[in-house]
Design an enzyme around this catalytic site. Structure first.
Site, PDB file in Angstrom:
ATOM      1  N   SER A 110      30.577 -33.930 -20.079  1.00  0.00           N
ATOM      2  CA  SER A 110      30.307 -35.361 -19.791  1.00  0.00           C
ATOM      3  C   SER A 110      29.281 -35.929 -20.778  1.00  0.00           C
ATOM      4  CB  SER A 110      29.741 -35.481 -18.372  1.00  0.00           C
ATOM      5  OG  SER A 110      28.579 -34.700 -18.248  1.00  0.00           O
ATOM      6  N   GLN A 112      26.087 -37.451 -21.179  1.00  0.00           N
ATOM      7  CA  GLN A 112      25.044 -37.244 -20.167  1.00  0.00           C
ATOM      8  C   GLN A 112      23.662 -37.316 -20.783  1.00  0.00           C
ATOM      9  OE1 GLN A 112      24.457 -32.550 -19.867  1.00  0.00           O
ATOM     10  NE2 GLN A 112      26.553 -33.165 -19.482  1.00  0.00           N
ATOM     11  N   HIS A 114      19.418 -36.063 -19.291  1.00  0.00           N
ATOM     12  CA  HIS A 114      18.685 -35.400 -18.213  1.00  0.00           C
ATOM     13  C   HIS A 114      17.361 -36.128 -17.994  1.00  0.00           C
ATOM     14  CE1 HIS A 114      21.702 -32.320 -18.617  1.00  0.00           C
ATOM     15  NE2 HIS A 114      21.459 -32.264 -19.898  1.00  0.00           N
ATOM     16  N   LYS A 137      14.723 -31.598 -17.537  1.00  0.00           N
ATOM     17  CA  LYS A 137      15.679 -30.635 -18.085  1.00  0.00           C
ATOM     18  C   LYS A 137      15.857 -30.808 -19.596  1.00  0.00           C
ATOM     19  CE  LYS A 137      20.366 -28.816 -17.167  1.00  0.00           C
ATOM     20  NZ  LYS A 137      21.152 -29.040 -18.388  1.00  0.00           N
ATOM     21  N   GLU A 139      16.552 -29.404 -23.127  1.00  0.00           N
ATOM     22  CA  GLU A 139      17.406 -28.235 -23.375  1.00  0.00           C
ATOM     23  C   GLU A 139      17.629 -28.020 -24.872  1.00  0.00           C
ATOM     24  OE1 GLU A 139      20.783 -29.495 -21.114  1.00  0.00           O
ATOM     25  OE2 GLU A 139      21.653 -30.562 -22.800  1.00  0.00           O
ATOM     26  N   HIS A 277      23.774 -37.103 -24.813  1.00  0.00           N
ATOM     27  CA  HIS A 277      24.482 -36.038 -25.539  1.00  0.00           C
ATOM     28  C   HIS A 277      25.733 -35.645 -24.768  1.00  0.00           C
ATOM     29  CE1 HIS A 277      21.923 -34.026 -22.579  1.00  0.00           C
ATOM     30  NE2 HIS A 277      22.809 -33.051 -22.571  1.00  0.00           N
ATOM     31  N   ARG A 296      25.369 -38.526 -15.578  1.00  0.00           N
ATOM     32  CA  ARG A 296      26.612 -38.601 -16.342  1.00  0.00           C
ATOM     33  C   ARG A 296      27.140 -40.029 -16.443  1.00  0.00           C
ATOM     34  NH1 ARG A 296      26.869 -34.769 -12.541  1.00  0.00           N
ATOM     35  NH2 ARG A 296      26.854 -32.597 -13.224  1.00  0.00           N
ATOM     36  N   LYS A 302      33.303 -36.124 -12.628  1.00  0.00           N
ATOM     37  CA  LYS A 302      32.167 -35.968 -11.705  1.00  0.00           C
ATOM     38  C   LYS A 302      31.457 -37.303 -11.488  1.00  0.00           C
ATOM     39  CE  LYS A 302      31.321 -31.093 -12.911  1.00  0.00           C
ATOM     40  NZ  LYS A 302      30.337 -30.136 -13.495  1.00  0.00           N
TER      41      LYS A 302
HETATM   42  N1  LIG Z   1      24.205 -30.222 -22.081  1.00  0.00           N
HETATM   43  N2  LIG Z   1      24.602 -29.242 -21.212  1.00  0.00           N
HETATM   44  C1  LIG Z   1      24.057 -29.157 -20.012  1.00  0.00           C
HETATM   45  O1  LIG Z   1      23.219 -29.936 -19.638  1.00  0.00           O
HETATM   46  C2  LIG Z   1      24.545 -28.041 -19.115  1.00  0.00           C
HETATM   47  O2  LIG Z   1      23.425 -27.206 -18.810  1.00  0.00           O
HETATM   48  C3  LIG Z   1      25.145 -28.632 -17.852  1.00  0.00           C
HETATM   49  O3  LIG Z   1      25.344 -27.666 -16.860  1.00  0.00           O
HETATM   50  C4  LIG Z   1      26.485 -29.261 -18.220  1.00  0.00           C
HETATM   51  O4  LIG Z   1      26.243 -30.331 -19.083  1.00  0.00           O
HETATM   52  C5  LIG Z   1      27.197 -29.799 -17.032  1.00  0.00           C
HETATM   53  O5  LIG Z   1      28.202 -30.605 -17.610  1.00  0.00           O
HETATM   54  P1  LIG Z   1      29.152 -31.416 -16.641  1.00  0.00           P
HETATM   55  O6  LIG Z   1      28.252 -32.112 -15.702  1.00  0.00           O
HETATM   56  O7  LIG Z   1      30.044 -30.411 -15.980  1.00  0.00           O
HETATM   57  O8  LIG Z   1      29.913 -32.342 -17.536  1.00  0.00           O
HETATM   58 ZN   LIG Z   2      22.860 -31.521 -21.149  1.00  0.00          ZN
END
Ligand SMILES: NNC(=O)[C@@H](O)[C@H](O)[C@H](O)COP(=O)(O)O
Ligand SMILES: [Zn+2]
Length: 426
Positions: A110, A112, A114, A137, A139, A277, A296, A302
């Site tokens: 997605s 997204q 954080h 979060k 990352e 991202h 997201r 989702k």
């Molecule tokens: N960038 N990556 C992350 O943040 C992962 O740790 C996450 O768990 C995933 O992004 C989750 O993605 P969905 O919500 O399923 O689209």
């Molecule tokens: Zn992420």
């Protein structure tokens, strides 16, 4: 419960999100099976997206010996398992400050971002179903294979050029905002330019399906009729992602607004909280503060929280190269291995890649905090420097190493033996 040893094998937990690679093509499935052969049976039609290693309650990591949750072992002996300094620094005896994952990506994740800590507390309090904890979060992704992702907003001049020459993008944003953006981005007022970028992003994200779906279909058509307008890579990317999510808003808010970042194996990128991202393809190690909070807005079935996303983003805009994180030497090992330290500017984690290409050993100084190590290629041994007892360490095996514990990795063959170790120090 006896206190846990200083070095022991653990079993991670898998997430079967739809975007994961299928069956044995997924590194997540292969590693999970190799690390727990009696209990893991790979279903070839099933997606295996993430392998979690840590103490986040959503997906427990357990000790290989008796399947006690690592979270319980930490809470039973926090001083031994985390160390006084980490407990003091993070104000918690509940768990390891980072969450370590393997991701194996078949389809785009997605679009997204954080939350930071303040927003995470607010979202968790108001909507605990969608925001399962109150932590930020930030990352980092380290490419195991070649990897591609959307990472941060494109430089404004690139967005402006696309607005000027792609009619469907211009129509979605609206002539008024396109004109304001075009004239405003030449100013030196960064805050003002971020506001303009937010206006463009908001118009895109708040457009109704009835408006963006037909425009997306025309956009995809145009990548075939006028590919030169997009440049080779972008035309192909739009067609590829449209095949995964037809006429999705992500074709605009991802492909036309975010940097398309390609990482070679061993390259890394770091994402602050509130940076937009989406990962697109490849296998990576991912490390983050211990949280599962995802906001997201596109390329996903989702829950999408468009208002929160539009409101919270940093709206920084940097060239792709500035999004990458360069590895540094790691001077706290002695031996024959190549050591690369991925050390982002946050407290919760760093990741050490150790690669052997010949037989030999690597001794590491004790770290002042907990660590989790996974073997991603080849085979060797892992042991406490204070003992002769060595544990098998082959692809898929995961180990917990307690603070103030000096370990040694041994490769017994000339084949490549690679491991990644996430750790946190006060
Ligand atoms: N960038 N990556 C992350 O943040 C992962 O740790 C996450 O768990 C995933 O992004 C989750 O993605 P969905 O919500 O399923 O689209
Ligand atoms: Zn992420």
């Amino acid at each position: 419960m006896s206190s846990a040893p200083k070095l022991f094998r653990v079993i991670g937990g898998a997430q079967n999100y739809d975007w994961g690679k299928l069956g044995s093509t997924s590194a997540v499935a292969r590693f999970a099976k190799l690390n727990d052969p009696e209990n893991v049976f790979i279903e070839e039609e099933k997606p295996y997206a993430e392998l979690w290693m840590g103490t986040h309650p959503s997906v427990p990591t357990v000790s290989a010996q008796d399947r006690t949750p690592l979270r319980d072992l930490v809470r039973a002996a926090p001083e031994e398992m985390l160390g006084q300094d980490i407990i003091k620094k993070f104000g918690s005896k509940e768990g390891i400050p980072f969450l370590f994952k393997v991701l194996s990506i078949r389809k785009v994740l997605s679009i997204q971002a954080h939350p930071d800590k303040a927003l995470a507390r607010q979202l968790h309090a108001s909507d605990p179903k969608h925001y399962p904890d109150d932590n930020h979060k930030p990352e980092m992704a380290v490419a195991i294979t070649d990897f591609e992702a959307f990472c941060g907003f494109k430089p404004l001049a690139q967005i402006d050029a696309l607005l000027q020459k792609i009619p469907e993008f211009r129509e979605l944003v609206g002539d008024d905002v396109v004109a304001e953006f075009h004239s405003g981005i030449v100013s030196s007022d960064v805050a003002g330019k971020k506001k303009l970028l937010q206006k463009v992003f908001s118009r895109v994200m708040n457009s109704p399906e009835s408006k963006f779906e037909p425009l997306a279909a025309r956009l995809v058509e145009r990548t075939r009729s006028d590919p030169q307008l997009f440049g080779e890579t972008l035309a192909d990317l739009i067609q590829r992602l449209d095949a995964q999510f037809p006429n999705d808003i992500g074709l605009f808010c991802g492909c036309l607004l975010l940097n398309h970042c390609i990482l070679k194996s061993g390259e890394a990128m770091f994402l602050e909280a509130k940076d937009p991202h989406a990962y697109i393809s490849g296998d990576i190690m991912e490390c983050m503060a211990a949280s599962d909070n995802v906001i997201r807005a596109g390329f996903t079935p989702k829950f999408k929280d468009v208002e929160v996303l539009v409101d919270c983003l940093t709206y920084s805009f940097n060239p792709v190269e500035e999004q990458k994180l360069k590895p540094a030497p790691f001077p706290r090992g002695t031996g024959v291995a190549e050591l690369k330290l991925y050390d982002p500017p946050i407290d919760e984690f760093s990741v050490l890649q150790t690669t052997f290409t010949s037989a030999g050993a690597e001794k590491f100084e004790a770290l002042d905090g907990p660590s989790l190590l996974i073997v991603t290629e080849g085979k060797g041994k892992i042991k406490l420097q204070s003992s002769d007892e060595a544990l098998d360490a082959s692809t898929g095996n995961i180990f917990f190493v307690a603070p103030k514990t000096a370990i040694e990795l041994v490769s017994e063959s000339k084949d490549t033996f690679t491991s990644y170790r996430a750790f946190c120090e006060a």
